[in-house]
Design a protein around this motif. Structure first.
Motif, PDB file in Angstrom:
ATOM      1  N   ASP A 169       0.841  -1.217   0.000  1.00 18.91           N
ATOM      2  CA  ASP A 169       0.000   0.000   0.000  1.00 18.91           C
ATOM      3  C   ASP A 169       0.868   1.257   0.000  1.00 18.91           C
ATOM      4  O   ASP A 169       0.649   2.177  -0.783  1.00 18.91           O
ATOM      5  N   ALA A 170       1.853   1.280   0.917  1.00 21.88           N
ATOM      6  CA  ALA A 170       2.667   2.496   1.040  1.00 21.88           C
ATOM      7  C   ALA A 170       3.507   2.717  -0.230  1.00 21.88           C
ATOM      8  O   ALA A 170       3.631   3.849  -0.703  1.00 21.88           O
ATOM      9  N   CYS A 171       4.034   1.630  -0.813  1.00 21.98           N
ATOM     10  CA  CYS A 171       4.890   1.800  -2.001  1.00 21.98           C
ATOM     11  C   CYS A 171       4.066   2.176  -3.230  1.00 21.98           C
ATOM     12  O   CYS A 171       4.427   3.095  -3.971  1.00 21.98           O
ATOM     13  N   ARG A 184       6.806  11.448  -2.275  1.00 27.14           N
ATOM     14  CA  ARG A 184       6.464  10.106  -1.814  1.00 27.14           C
ATOM     15  C   ARG A 184       6.168  10.107  -0.307  1.00 27.14           C
ATOM     16  O   ARG A 184       6.334  11.135   0.354  1.00 27.14           O
ATOM     17  N   TYR A 185       5.751   8.963   0.189  1.00 29.73           N
ATOM     18  CA  TYR A 185       5.463   8.868   1.626  1.00 29.73           C
ATOM     19  C   TYR A 185       6.651   8.266   2.363  1.00 29.73           C
ATOM     20  O   TYR A 185       7.245   7.288   1.915  1.00 29.73           O
ATOM     21  N   ASP A 186       7.005   8.904   3.493  1.00 28.32           N
ATOM     22  CA  ASP A 186       8.025   8.328   4.366  1.00 28.32           C
ATOM     23  C   ASP A 186       7.608   8.626   5.811  1.00 28.32           C
ATOM     24  O   ASP A 186       6.456   8.992   6.053  1.00 28.32           O
ATOM     25  N   GLU A 187       8.560   8.502   6.737  1.00 28.67           N
ATOM     26  CA  GLU A 187       8.185   8.663   8.157  1.00 28.67           C
ATOM     27  C   GLU A 187       7.596  10.060   8.425  1.00 28.67           C
ATOM     28  O   GLU A 187       6.779  10.230   9.316  1.00 28.67           O
ATOM     29  N   THR A 188       8.011  11.059   7.627  1.00 30.27           N
ATOM     30  CA  THR A 188       7.593  12.437   7.935  1.00 30.27           C
ATOM     31  C   THR A 188       6.123  12.706   7.598  1.00 30.27           C
ATOM     32  O   THR A 188       5.521  13.617   8.143  1.00 30.27           O
ATOM     33  N   ASN A 189       5.565  11.925   6.677  1.00 30.55           N
ATOM     34  CA  ASN A 189       4.174  12.232   6.298  1.00 30.55           C
ATOM     35  C   ASN A 189       3.291  10.987   6.268  1.00 30.55           C
ATOM     36  O   ASN A 189       2.283  10.936   5.561  1.00 30.55           O
ATOM     37  N   ALA A 191       1.343   9.872   8.479  1.00 29.88           N
ATOM     38  CA  ALA A 191      -0.006  10.091   9.029  1.00 29.88           C
ATOM     39  C   ALA A 191      -0.959  10.511   7.901  1.00 29.88           C
ATOM     40  O   ALA A 191      -2.107  10.053   7.845  1.00 29.88           O
ATOM     41  N   GLN A 192      -0.451  11.331   6.998  1.00 30.51           N
ATOM     42  CA  GLN A 192      -1.284  11.784   5.868  1.00 30.51           C
ATOM     43  C   GLN A 192      -1.656  10.592   4.983  1.00 30.51           C
ATOM     44  O   GLN A 192      -2.804  10.440   4.562  1.00 30.51           O
ATOM     45  N   LEU A 194      -1.809   7.438   5.893  1.00 25.83           N
ATOM     46  CA  LEU A 194      -2.732   6.528   6.578  1.00 25.83           C
ATOM     47  C   LEU A 194      -4.156   7.083   6.558  1.00 25.83           C
ATOM     48  O   LEU A 194      -5.124   6.336   6.403  1.00 25.83           O
ATOM     49  N   GLU A 195      -4.268   8.407   6.669  1.00 30.27           N
ATOM     50  CA  GLU A 195      -5.603   9.002   6.609  1.00 30.27           C
ATOM     51  C   GLU A 195      -6.225   8.764   5.224  1.00 30.27           C
ATOM     52  O   GLU A 195      -7.384   8.351   5.108  1.00 30.27           O
ATOM     53  N   LEU A 196      -5.409   8.996   4.198  1.00 36.08           N
ATOM     54  CA  LEU A 196      -5.891   8.768   2.827  1.00 36.08           C
ATOM     55  C   LEU A 196      -6.327   7.318   2.629  1.00 36.08           C
ATOM     56  O   LEU A 196      -7.404   7.032   2.108  1.00 36.08           O
ATOM     57  N   LYS A 197      -5.461   6.402   3.085  1.00 31.94           N
ATOM     58  CA  LYS A 197      -5.727   4.981   2.885  1.00 31.94           C
ATOM     59  C   LYS A 197      -7.005   4.548   3.619  1.00 31.94           C
ATOM     60  O   LYS A 197      -7.847   3.841   3.077  1.00 31.94           O
ATOM     61  N   ASN A 198      -7.131   5.047   4.833  1.00 29.31           N
ATOM     62  CA  ASN A 198      -8.320   4.720   5.630  1.00 29.31           C
ATOM     63  C   ASN A 198      -9.585   5.183   4.957  1.00 29.31           C
ATOM     64  O   ASN A 198     -10.577   4.470   4.882  1.00 29.31           O
ATOM     65  N   ARG A 199      -9.531   6.418   4.483  1.00 27.65           N
ATOM     66  CA  ARG A 199     -10.707   6.980   3.824  1.00 27.65           C
ATOM     67  C   ARG A 199     -11.017   6.218   2.542  1.00 27.65           C
ATOM     68  O   ARG A 199     -12.169   5.965   2.216  1.00 27.65           O
ATOM     69  N   MET A 200      -9.965   5.864   1.796  1.00 29.74           N
ATOM     70  CA  MET A 200     -10.174   5.117   0.543  1.00 29.74           C
ATOM     71  C   MET A 200     -10.820   3.761   0.840  1.00 29.74           C
ATOM     72  O   MET A 200     -11.758   3.349   0.165  1.00 29.74           O
TER      73      MET A 200
END
Ligand code: HEM
Length: 494
Positions: A169-171, A184-189, A191-192, A194-200
């Motif tokens: 999912d993250a990749c 891209r997504y890394d440790e700094t973002n 949370a953003q 995970l919010e997107l993924k949850n909502r999707m």
């Protein structure tokens, strides 16, 4: 007197529902008032393949399924699909309007749900941008390989108990996000992300439920107590996603360098095109509402589909040791080192490609394909179908058709190999659908599936976690089918 009027109205309603509305449509199950045939989705074994198969058996290869008050003509036979949706593809390029979606998108914006001139303009623009990223500097492969390396690093951090769904999912999410927004997504973002993924996830789950279909068709039901909370969740979730995309696109408006010719991501390419049309009405179709909707479409269409397919591929291979052995053997023979596999290796890895094809067939991600509408009157299998009828080429029934794929529920990559071991072209393998509205991200998705799968199996010896040796293969219900969670153990092969 009042009783007589009410009885007459009721009889008129039944006459309309049971006969008049259906008189020119192909046969199908009798629709119930308000819900049409939506109840069948709940009565039959989820996630619905069996229901579509049963309807085909009972009513023939072309039947009508009622999505609440909306009749959907469904075409299930491969020859008919090929003859009409491919050879006469231009007749089937419309999309139905779903009132709730129009309400949230502020109109028929985007690509997936747009039609007419807007769809032609933005499908062409999107293909052009994606092609640009794929050619020349090959930004697309570069971004995917960056995520392949991130996947390998993430696995090496804790190889003894891995749930690959989160990593895929993250990749995959990072690939699509960096093509859209340039990061891209890394440790700094995280949370953003995970919010997107949850909502999707929620969005997909709810949209596929019969009650989601009902509210989608009649958003006004949300004024009534039982439906109110359900509609609120759908709206909050979906609007939240749109707001996230809108905010990012607006931030870019302030930082964009209009002087440079090249664009490094989709939003930049879109905003530059918008600037060219700034004196035209509605920015010549490049409105911010359009951008927000396209971001949503590409995210929705590009993330879960690809990530879920990869998760299925790993599960199917692990449950079929003979396939696993052949994949490993081919990688040893053709690659033989721990170097990163690129798309230039693709033509050598026939068994790997056949395994990915078979995963796409068996995972059969969309039990119910996206619907189209006819843009002219058509005739299919003797049925005269008028312009503006909702119609669906049901690709899931084709990919489970035992006449085409004997023993369709077995995982057999050999279906896609010639006797000399070369890759066989099988036209009925249609996970990306067919015709002019065929998946727009097919090239990107194919590159991702190959690069993630081949590199994963080349780098690691993979086995099921000892506490999880017989994972379930039943599909989790959503718009695209998910595998239930399972865990694996990874060991470096080199
Ligand atoms: C394994 C991955 C994927 C699968 C199985 C898949 C499958 C599909 C299917 C079945 C359709 C419906 C076509 C129809 O109307 O008949 C579709 C449409 C679409 N897909 Fe994909 N897709 C995948 C990945 C992607 C990716 C990575 C992107 C974008 C970057 C994407 C973007 C789209 C768009 C925009 C449409 C709508 C096309 C239109 O209406 O003109 N898809 N996809």
């Amino acid at each position: 007197m009042i009783l007589l009027i009410l009885t007459s109205l009721f009889l008129l309603y039944l006459f309309d529902l049971l006969y008049w509305k259906r008189r020119n449509l192909p046969p199908g199950p009798t629709p119930l008032p308000v819900i049409g045939n939506l109840h069948l989705l709940n009565n039959e074994v989820k996630p619905g393949y069996k229901m579509y198969e049963n309807l085909k058996e009972k009513y023939g290869p072309v039947y009508t399924f009622w999505m609440a008050s909306l009749p959907m003509v469904t075409v299930t036979d491969w020859q008919l699909i090929k003859q009409h949706f491919i050879k006469e593809g231009g007749n089937f390029v419309g999309r139905p309007e779903y009132p709730i979606s129009i309400e949230i998108r502020k109109g028929p914006f985007g690509i997936i749900e747009s039609y007419g001139e807007r769809w032609v303009q933005h499908r062409r623009f999107a293909l052009h941008v994606l092609r640009d990223f794929g050619l020349g500097k090959n930004l697309m492969e570069e971004k995917i390989l960056g995520e392949v390396t991130a996947m390998i690093d993430a696995i090496r951090k804790s190889p003894d108990d891995v749930d690959m769904q989160n990593i895929f999912d993250a990749c995959v999410g990072s690939v699509i996000n960096s093509l859209l927004f340039g990061y891209r997504y890394d440790e700094t973002n995280m949370a953003q992300f995970l919010e997107l993924k949850n909502r999707m996830n929620k969005h997909f789950k709810m949209a596929a439920e019969p009650i989601g279909g009902l509210i989608g068709m009649y958003p006004w039901l949300g004024n009534f107590p039982f439906f109110k909370s359900f509609k609120n969740v759908i709206m909050d979730n979906w609007m939240g996603l749109m707001k996230m995309f809108r905010r990012q696109a607006e931030e870019r408006l302030t930082t964009i360098d209009y002087e440079s010719e090249e664009s490094s991501d989709y939003v930049e390419a879109f905003l530059k095109e918008r600037k060219k049309h700034e004196h035209e009405k509605g920015f010549g179709g490049f409105e911010m509402e359009q951008l927000e909707s396209v971001c949503f479409d590409l995210w929705v269409a590009g993330m879960e589909t690809t990530s879920n397919t990869l998760y299925w591929s790993l599960l199917y291979v692990l449950l079929n040791p003979e396939v696993h052995r052949k994949v490993s053997e081919e990688l040893n023979k053709e690659i033989g080192t721990d170097r990163i596999i690129t798309t230039s290796d693709r033509s050598k890895l026939n068994y790997v490609n056949a395994t990915i094809n078979e995963t796409q067939r068996l995972a059969n991600l969309l039990p119910m394909n996206l619907s189209r509408t006819t843009v002219v009157d058509v005739e299919i299998a003797g049925f005269k179908i008028p312009k503006d009828t909702v119609i669906t080429p049901q690709i899931s029934t084709v990919m489970y058709d035992p006449e085409i794929f004997p023993e369709p529920y077995l995982f057999r990559p050999e279906r896609f190999l010639e006797s000399d071991g070369s890759l066989k072209k099988v036209e009925e393998l249609v996970p990306f659908s067919i015709g002019r509205r065929q998946c727009l991200g097919e090239g990107l998705a194919r590159a991702e599936l190959f690069l993630f799968f081949a590199n994963l199996f080349n780098q690691f010896d993979i086995s099921l976690h000892p506490e999880n040796t017989s994972p379930a293969t039943e599909k989790e219900f959503g718009i695209t089918m998910k595998a239930k969670n399972y865990r694996v153990v990874m060991k470096n092969r080199y």
